[in-house]
Design a protein around this motif. Structure first.
Motif, PDB file in Angstrom:
ATOM      1  N   VAL A 127      -4.700   1.772  -1.459  1.00  0.00           N
ATOM      2  CA  VAL A 127      -3.248   1.354  -0.792  1.00  0.00           C
ATOM      3  C   VAL A 127      -2.260   1.926  -1.718  1.00  0.00           C
ATOM      4  CG1 VAL A 127      -1.911  -0.632  -0.056  1.00  0.00           C
ATOM      5  CG2 VAL A 127      -4.429  -0.801   0.358  1.00  0.00           C
ATOM      6  N   ARG A 128      -2.477   1.683  -2.789  1.00  0.00           N
ATOM      7  CA  ARG A 128      -1.177   2.230  -3.676  1.00  0.00           C
ATOM      8  C   ARG A 128      -1.058   3.703  -3.593  1.00  0.00           C
ATOM      9  NH1 ARG A 128      -0.177   4.740  -8.059  1.00  0.00           N
ATOM     10  NH2 ARG A 128      -2.367   5.426  -8.575  1.00  0.00           N
ATOM     11  N   LYS A 129      -2.271   4.292  -3.653  1.00  0.00           N
ATOM     12  CA  LYS A 129      -2.163   5.868  -3.660  1.00  0.00           C
ATOM     13  C   LYS A 129      -1.843   6.136  -2.080  1.00  0.00           C
ATOM     14  CE  LYS A 129      -5.232   7.075  -7.121  1.00  0.00           C
ATOM     15  NZ  LYS A 129      -6.693   7.643  -7.486  1.00  0.00           N
ATOM     16  N   ILE A 130      -2.239   5.525  -1.109  1.00  0.00           N
ATOM     17  CA  ILE A 130      -1.582   5.825   0.396  1.00  0.00           C
ATOM     18  C   ILE A 130      -0.027   5.469   0.492  1.00  0.00           C
ATOM     19  CG2 ILE A 130      -1.523   4.959   2.700  1.00  0.00           C
ATOM     20  CD1 ILE A 130      -3.695   7.088   1.895  1.00  0.00           C
ATOM     21  N   SER A 131       0.260   4.442  -0.231  1.00  0.00           N
ATOM     22  CA  SER A 131       1.734   3.963  -0.115  1.00  0.00           C
ATOM     23  C   SER A 131       2.719   5.087  -0.802  1.00  0.00           C
ATOM     24  CB  SER A 131       2.085   2.630  -0.799  1.00  0.00           C
ATOM     25  OG  SER A 131       3.447   2.203  -0.955  1.00  0.00           O
ATOM     26  N   LYS A 132       2.291   5.500  -2.139  1.00  0.00           N
ATOM     27  CA  LYS A 132       3.004   6.447  -2.651  1.00  0.00           C
ATOM     28  C   LYS A 132       2.936   7.761  -2.110  1.00  0.00           C
ATOM     29  CE  LYS A 132       2.895   8.583  -7.440  1.00  0.00           C
ATOM     30  NZ  LYS A 132       2.257   8.569  -8.780  1.00  0.00           N
ATOM     31  N   LYS A 133       1.872   8.493  -1.309  1.00  0.00           N
ATOM     32  CA  LYS A 133       1.986   9.709  -0.610  1.00  0.00           C
ATOM     33  C   LYS A 133       2.850   9.401   0.885  1.00  0.00           C
ATOM     34  CE  LYS A 133      -1.025  12.743   1.599  1.00  0.00           C
ATOM     35  NZ  LYS A 133      -2.438  13.482   1.753  1.00  0.00           N
TER      36      LYS A 133
ATOM     37  N   LYS B  59       1.835  -6.059   1.035  1.00  0.00           N
ATOM     38  CA  LYS B  59       1.900  -7.366   2.099  1.00  0.00           C
ATOM     39  C   LYS B  59       1.562  -6.810   3.604  1.00  0.00           C
ATOM     40  CE  LYS B  59       2.370 -10.463  -0.990  1.00  0.00           C
ATOM     41  NZ  LYS B  59       1.286 -11.267  -1.070  1.00  0.00           N
ATOM     42  N   ILE B  60       1.901  -5.718   4.021  1.00  0.00           N
ATOM     43  CA  ILE B  60       1.881  -5.405   5.343  1.00  0.00           C
ATOM     44  C   ILE B  60       0.603  -4.680   5.604  1.00  0.00           C
ATOM     45  CG2 ILE B  60       2.396  -3.503   6.882  1.00  0.00           C
ATOM     46  CD1 ILE B  60       5.463  -3.668   5.648  1.00  0.00           C
ATOM     47  N   TRP B  61      -0.029  -4.151   4.524  1.00  0.00           N
ATOM     48  CA  TRP B  61      -1.709  -3.635   4.632  1.00  0.00           C
ATOM     49  C   TRP B  61      -2.431  -4.824   4.752  1.00  0.00           C
ATOM     50  CZ3 TRP B  61      -3.505   1.282   4.740  1.00  0.00           C
ATOM     51  CH2 TRP B  61      -5.114   1.355   4.553  1.00  0.00           C
ATOM     52  N   GLU B  62      -2.169  -5.881   3.908  1.00  0.00           N
ATOM     53  CA  GLU B  62      -3.050  -6.979   3.920  1.00  0.00           C
ATOM     54  C   GLU B  62      -2.832  -7.792   5.246  1.00  0.00           C
ATOM     55  OE1 GLU B  62      -1.773  -9.349   0.307  1.00  0.00           O
ATOM     56  OE2 GLU B  62      -2.517  -7.799  -1.020  1.00  0.00           O
ATOM     57  N   ARG B  63      -1.868  -8.085   5.648  1.00  0.00           N
ATOM     58  CA  ARG B  63      -1.654  -8.731   6.995  1.00  0.00           C
ATOM     59  C   ARG B  63      -2.379  -8.135   8.120  1.00  0.00           C
ATOM     60  NH1 ARG B  63       4.296  -8.921   8.861  1.00  0.00           N
ATOM     61  NH2 ARG B  63       3.879  -7.053   8.713  1.00  0.00           N
ATOM     62  N   TYR B  64      -2.445  -6.811   8.273  1.00  0.00           N
ATOM     63  CA  TYR B  64      -3.306  -6.065   9.478  1.00  0.00           C
ATOM     64  C   TYR B  64      -4.386  -6.011   9.138  1.00  0.00           C
ATOM     65  CZ  TYR B  64       1.494  -5.482  11.882  1.00  0.00           C
ATOM     66  OH  TYR B  64       2.702  -5.730  12.170  1.00  0.00           O
ATOM     67  N   SER B  65      -4.947  -6.114   7.842  1.00  0.00           N
ATOM     68  CA  SER B  65      -6.419  -5.907   7.312  1.00  0.00           C
ATOM     69  C   SER B  65      -6.953  -7.329   7.850  1.00  0.00           C
ATOM     70  CB  SER B  65      -6.486  -5.914   5.722  1.00  0.00           C
ATOM     71  OG  SER B  65      -5.994  -4.440   5.475  1.00  0.00           O
TER      72      SER B  65
ATOM     73  N   PHE C 210      -9.833   7.413  -1.503  1.00  0.00           N
ATOM     74  CA  PHE C 210      -9.092   6.898  -2.929  1.00  0.00           C
ATOM     75  C   PHE C 210      -9.804   5.618  -3.124  1.00  0.00           C
ATOM     76  CE2 PHE C 210      -4.572   8.914  -1.188  1.00  0.00           C
ATOM     77  CZ  PHE C 210      -5.153   9.963  -1.908  1.00  0.00           C
ATOM     78  N   TYR C 211     -10.114   4.862  -2.142  1.00  0.00           N
ATOM     79  CA  TYR C 211     -10.929   3.576  -2.345  1.00  0.00           C
ATOM     80  C   TYR C 211     -12.084   3.725  -3.074  1.00  0.00           C
ATOM     81  CZ  TYR C 211     -13.918  -0.366  -1.344  1.00  0.00           C
ATOM     82  OH  TYR C 211     -14.708  -1.484  -1.380  1.00  0.00           O
ATOM     83  N   GLU C 212     -13.131   4.814  -2.535  1.00  0.00           N
ATOM     84  CA  GLU C 212     -14.367   5.123  -3.150  1.00  0.00           C
ATOM     85  C   GLU C 212     -13.979   5.607  -4.697  1.00  0.00           C
ATOM     86  OE1 GLU C 212     -15.909   7.522  -0.187  1.00  0.00           O
ATOM     87  OE2 GLU C 212     -16.822   5.727   1.040  1.00  0.00           O
ATOM     88  N   GLN C 213     -13.266   6.471  -5.017  1.00  0.00           N
ATOM     89  CA  GLN C 213     -12.934   6.894  -6.004  1.00  0.00           C
ATOM     90  C   GLN C 213     -12.530   5.828  -7.084  1.00  0.00           C
ATOM     91  OE1 GLN C 213      -9.801   9.927  -5.752  1.00  0.00           O
ATOM     92  NE2 GLN C 213     -11.287  11.065  -4.146  1.00  0.00           N
ATOM     93  N   SER C 214     -12.101   4.814  -6.796  1.00  0.00           N
ATOM     94  CA  SER C 214     -11.608   3.654  -7.533  1.00  0.00           C
ATOM     95  C   SER C 214     -12.730   2.449  -7.614  1.00  0.00           C
ATOM     96  CB  SER C 214     -10.425   2.944  -7.061  1.00  0.00           C
ATOM     97  OG  SER C 214      -9.410   4.174  -6.800  1.00  0.00           O
ATOM     98  N   CYS C 215     -13.928   2.502  -6.958  1.00  0.00           N
ATOM     99  CA  CYS C 215     -14.798   1.635  -6.876  1.00  0.00           C
ATOM    100  C   CYS C 215     -15.464   1.654  -8.468  1.00  0.00           C
ATOM    101  CB  CYS C 215     -15.888   1.743  -6.206  1.00  0.00           C
ATOM    102  SG  CYS C 215     -15.573   1.442  -4.205  1.00  0.00           S
ATOM    103  N   ASP C 216     -15.683   0.330  -8.966  1.00  0.00           N
ATOM    104  CA  ASP C 216     -16.306   0.314 -10.297  1.00  0.00           C
ATOM    105  C   ASP C 216     -17.238  -0.942 -10.445  1.00  0.00           C
ATOM    106  OD1 ASP C 216     -15.063   2.268 -11.887  1.00  0.00           O
ATOM    107  OD2 ASP C 216     -13.038   1.368 -11.950  1.00  0.00           O
ATOM    108  N   LEU C 217     -18.103  -0.961 -11.052  1.00  0.00           N
ATOM    109  CA  LEU C 217     -18.861  -2.091 -11.277  1.00  0.00           C
ATOM    110  C   LEU C 217     -18.224  -3.115 -11.959  1.00  0.00           C
ATOM    111  CD1 LEU C 217     -22.555  -0.713 -12.092  1.00  0.00           C
ATOM    112  CD2 LEU C 217     -21.649  -1.786 -10.114  1.00  0.00           C
ATOM    113  N   PHE C 218     -18.163  -4.462 -11.954  1.00  0.00           N
ATOM    114  CA  PHE C 218     -17.879  -5.496 -12.757  1.00  0.00           C
ATOM    115  C   PHE C 218     -18.652  -5.235 -14.151  1.00  0.00           C
ATOM    116  CE2 PHE C 218     -16.325  -7.701  -8.912  1.00  0.00           C
ATOM    117  CZ  PHE C 218     -15.079  -7.859  -9.413  1.00  0.00           C
ATOM    118  N   PRO C 219     -18.290  -5.559 -15.280  1.00  0.00           N
ATOM    119  CA  PRO C 219     -18.693  -5.422 -16.502  1.00  0.00           C
ATOM    120  C   PRO C 219     -20.271  -5.746 -16.821  1.00  0.00           C
ATOM    121  CG  PRO C 219     -16.545  -6.184 -16.841  1.00  0.00           C
ATOM    122  CD  PRO C 219     -16.801  -6.363 -15.513  1.00  0.00           C
TER     123      PRO C 219
END
Length: 149
Positions: free
Chosen positions: A26-32, A44-50, A98-107
């Motif tokens: 969401v941050r990257k889409i917002s920035k772009k 907040k807008i993204w979360e509401r519509y999600s 962007f989402y998939e590139q940011s996916c990480d496992l929990f420690p």
């Protein structure tokens, strides 16, 4: 005493940090697309519509694809712009990348899965998300091989 033979894990926010990846996407889409809009406002807008469109999908009022497209159209509309379905789909694919590139496992996720496997216990994964997308995430973060099909 009964022996444990199977363990099931929810994927998002149990094995994979879904919330962190979503926030970064969401941050990257917002920035772009909306560099002059505060990230807080955009999120907040993204979360509401999600939430709105996910409920409609859960209630089988929309398909998985429709909830994605309608979400984007309404986010853009809320910020004074209009986009058509093709544009919304293209932008959602960017977000998804962007989402998939940011996916990480929990420690501790990987070590936990390895330990369970070493004990001969089968591992299953559950999710209320799209199966194809979830399998892709599991492969991307390197844990698909631990999940029994």
């Amino acid at each position: 005493m009964a022996k444990i033979t199977h363990v099931f894990f929810d994927i998002d926010n149990t094995l994979i940090n879904h919330s962190g990846a979503e926030k970064e996407g969401v941050r990257k889409i917002s920035k772009k697309y909306f560099p002059k809009v505060s990230i807080f406002k955009f999120q907040k807008i993204w979360e509401r519509y999600s939430q709105i469109y996910w409920k409609l999908y859960e209630n089988k009022e929309l398909t998985f694809s429709q909830q994605r497209i309608r979400r984007l159209i309404d986010v853009w509309h809320s910020l004074g712009l209009s986009i058509n379905e093709d544009q919304a789909n293209k932008i959602f694919q960017e977000y998804l990348s962007f989402y998939e590139q940011s996916c990480d496992l929990f420690p501790e996720a990987l070590s936990t899965l390895k330990e369970i496997k070493s004990r001969g216990i089968e591992i299953g994964a559950v999710s209320n998300e799209n199966k194809k997308q979830q399998v892709q995430k599991l492969k991307q973060v390197g844990i698909y091989k631990y999940i029994d099909k």
